[in-house]
Design a protein around this motif. Structure first.
Motif, PDB file in Angstrom:
ATOM      1  N   MET A  18       1.374  -3.904  -9.038  1.00  0.00           N
ATOM      2  CA  MET A  18       0.396  -3.093  -8.349  1.00  0.00           C
ATOM      3  C   MET A  18       1.100  -1.871  -7.757  1.00  0.00           C
ATOM      4  O   MET A  18       2.181  -1.985  -7.189  1.00  0.00           O
ATOM      5  N   ASN A  19       0.496  -0.728  -7.899  1.00  0.00           N
ATOM      6  CA  ASN A  19       1.084   0.524  -7.418  1.00  0.00           C
ATOM      7  C   ASN A  19       0.696   0.800  -5.970  1.00  0.00           C
ATOM      8  O   ASN A  19      -0.419   0.503  -5.546  1.00  0.00           O
ATOM      9  N   ARG A  20       1.621   1.384  -5.242  1.00  0.00           N
ATOM     10  CA  ARG A  20       1.361   1.775  -3.855  1.00  0.00           C
ATOM     11  C   ARG A  20       0.708   3.141  -3.806  1.00  0.00           C
ATOM     12  O   ARG A  20       1.001   4.020  -4.611  1.00  0.00           O
ATOM     13  N   LEU A  21      -0.131   3.345  -2.806  1.00  0.00           N
ATOM     14  CA  LEU A  21      -0.807   4.627  -2.620  1.00  0.00           C
ATOM     15  C   LEU A  21      -0.298   5.380  -1.404  1.00  0.00           C
ATOM     16  O   LEU A  21      -0.592   6.559  -1.249  1.00  0.00           O
ATOM     17  N   CYS A  22       0.457   4.705  -0.533  1.00  0.00           N
ATOM     18  CA  CYS A  22       0.898   5.320   0.714  1.00  0.00           C
ATOM     19  C   CYS A  22       2.368   5.694   0.650  1.00  0.00           C
ATOM     20  O   CYS A  22       3.130   5.157  -0.138  1.00  0.00           O
ATOM     21  N   ILE A  23       2.734   6.637   1.508  1.00  0.00           N
ATOM     22  CA  ILE A  23       4.116   7.104   1.556  1.00  0.00           C
ATOM     23  C   ILE A  23       4.636   6.916   2.977  1.00  0.00           C
ATOM     24  O   ILE A  23       3.884   7.032   3.949  1.00  0.00           O
ATOM     25  N   TYR A  24       5.913   6.601   3.078  1.00  0.00           N
ATOM     26  CA  TYR A  24       6.541   6.325   4.361  1.00  0.00           C
ATOM     27  C   TYR A  24       7.648   7.346   4.626  1.00  0.00           C
ATOM     28  O   TYR A  24       8.165   7.982   3.707  1.00  0.00           O
ATOM     29  N   PRO A  25       8.024   7.509   5.912  1.00  0.00           N
ATOM     30  CA  PRO A  25       9.020   8.525   6.271  1.00  0.00           C
ATOM     31  C   PRO A  25      10.330   8.448   5.488  1.00  0.00           C
ATOM     32  O   PRO A  25      10.905   9.484   5.148  1.00  0.00           O
ATOM     33  N   LYS A  26      10.807   7.250   5.190  1.00  0.00           N
ATOM     34  CA  LYS A  26      12.068   7.124   4.449  1.00  0.00           C
ATOM     35  C   LYS A  26      11.943   7.765   3.065  1.00  0.00           C
ATOM     36  O   LYS A  26      12.869   8.424   2.586  1.00  0.00           O
ATOM     37  N   GLU A  27      10.788   7.588   2.423  1.00  0.00           N
ATOM     38  CA  GLU A  27      10.562   8.202   1.106  1.00  0.00           C
ATOM     39  C   GLU A  27      10.404   9.718   1.230  1.00  0.00           C
ATOM     40  O   GLU A  27      10.899  10.462   0.386  1.00  0.00           O
ATOM     41  N   VAL A  28       9.740  10.156   2.289  1.00  0.00           N
ATOM     42  CA  VAL A  28       9.610  11.600   2.534  1.00  0.00           C
ATOM     43  C   VAL A  28      10.992  12.214   2.698  1.00  0.00           C
ATOM     44  O   VAL A  28      11.284  13.281   2.147  1.00  0.00           O
ATOM     45  N   ALA A  29      11.879  11.522   3.423  1.00  0.00           N
ATOM     46  CA  ALA A  29      13.243  12.012   3.623  1.00  0.00           C
ATOM     47  C   ALA A  29      13.980  12.116   2.290  1.00  0.00           C
ATOM     48  O   ALA A  29      14.682  13.104   2.034  1.00  0.00           O
ATOM     49  N   THR A  30      13.815  11.128   1.436  1.00  0.00           N
ATOM     50  CA  THR A  30      14.478  11.136   0.130  1.00  0.00           C
ATOM     51  C   THR A  30      13.954  12.273  -0.739  1.00  0.00           C
ATOM     52  O   THR A  30      14.727  12.991  -1.376  1.00  0.00           O
ATOM     53  N   ILE A  31      12.647  12.462  -0.751  1.00  0.00           N
ATOM     54  CA  ILE A  31      12.025  13.477  -1.599  1.00  0.00           C
ATOM     55  C   ILE A  31      12.351  14.890  -1.122  1.00  0.00           C
ATOM     56  O   ILE A  31      12.669  15.765  -1.924  1.00  0.00           O
ATOM     57  N   THR A  32      12.273  15.112   0.191  1.00  0.00           N
ATOM     58  CA  THR A  32      12.442  16.467   0.730  1.00  0.00           C
ATOM     59  C   THR A  32      13.872  16.814   1.101  1.00  0.00           C
ATOM     60  O   THR A  32      14.194  17.988   1.265  1.00  0.00           O
ATOM     61  N   GLY A  33      14.712  15.791   1.282  1.00  0.00           N
ATOM     62  CA  GLY A  33      16.078  16.042   1.728  1.00  0.00           C
ATOM     63  C   GLY A  33      16.174  16.287   3.218  1.00  0.00           C
ATOM     64  O   GLY A  33      17.224  16.683   3.725  1.00  0.00           O
ATOM     65  N   LYS A  34      15.083  16.026   3.946  1.00  0.00           N
ATOM     66  CA  LYS A  34      15.075  16.193   5.396  1.00  0.00           C
ATOM     67  C   LYS A  34      15.576  14.922   6.055  1.00  0.00           C
ATOM     68  O   LYS A  34      15.656  13.866   5.433  1.00  0.00           O
ATOM     69  N   SER A  35      15.886  15.028   7.340  1.00  0.00           N
ATOM     70  CA  SER A  35      16.318  13.852   8.090  1.00  0.00           C
ATOM     71  C   SER A  35      15.122  12.921   8.298  1.00  0.00           C
ATOM     72  O   SER A  35      13.965  13.312   8.143  1.00  0.00           O
ATOM     73  N   LEU A  36      15.430  11.692   8.685  1.00  0.00           N
ATOM     74  CA  LEU A  36      14.374  10.716   8.922  1.00  0.00           C
ATOM     75  C   LEU A  36      13.479  11.154  10.080  1.00  0.00           C
ATOM     76  O   LEU A  36      12.249  11.022  10.007  1.00  0.00           O
ATOM     77  N   SER A  37      14.052  11.723  11.120  1.00  0.00           N
ATOM     78  CA  SER A  37      13.231  12.169  12.259  1.00  0.00           C
ATOM     79  C   SER A  37      12.348  13.354  11.868  1.00  0.00           C
ATOM     80  O   SER A  37      11.185  13.428  12.283  1.00  0.00           O
TER      81      SER A  37
END
Length: 70
Positions: free
Chosen positions: A1-20
């Motif tokens: 089953m595929n996920r539809l939501c995104i979490y901060p850790k994934e946002v950090a990985t995708i954007t290269g930004k810090s977790l905060s």
């Protein structure tokens, strides 16, 4: 089953930004969509906000293998 939501850790990985910074970005997206603290941000909402290609981000988060084009 595929996920539809995104979490901060994934946002950090995708954007290269810090977790905060990624947490702050998630809060901005929630504010833009009128969501409460408890509601989740979808991959689509994130992609629309950041101007990223939905399919690529969805596939990356859900570990869908990319088709190799010749």
């Amino acid at each position: 089953m595929n996920r539809l939501c995104i979490y901060p850790k994934e946002v950090a990985t995708i954007t290269g930004k810090s977790l905060s910074s990624s947490r702050a970005l998630i809060r901005l997206i929630k504010d833009a969509h009128g969501k409460s603290k408890r509601q989740l941000v979808t991959i689509k909402e994130f992609c629309d906000y950041e101007g990223l290609p939905y399919e690529e981000v969805f596939n990356m988060i859900n570990k869908v293998p990319y088709a190799i084009e010749h």
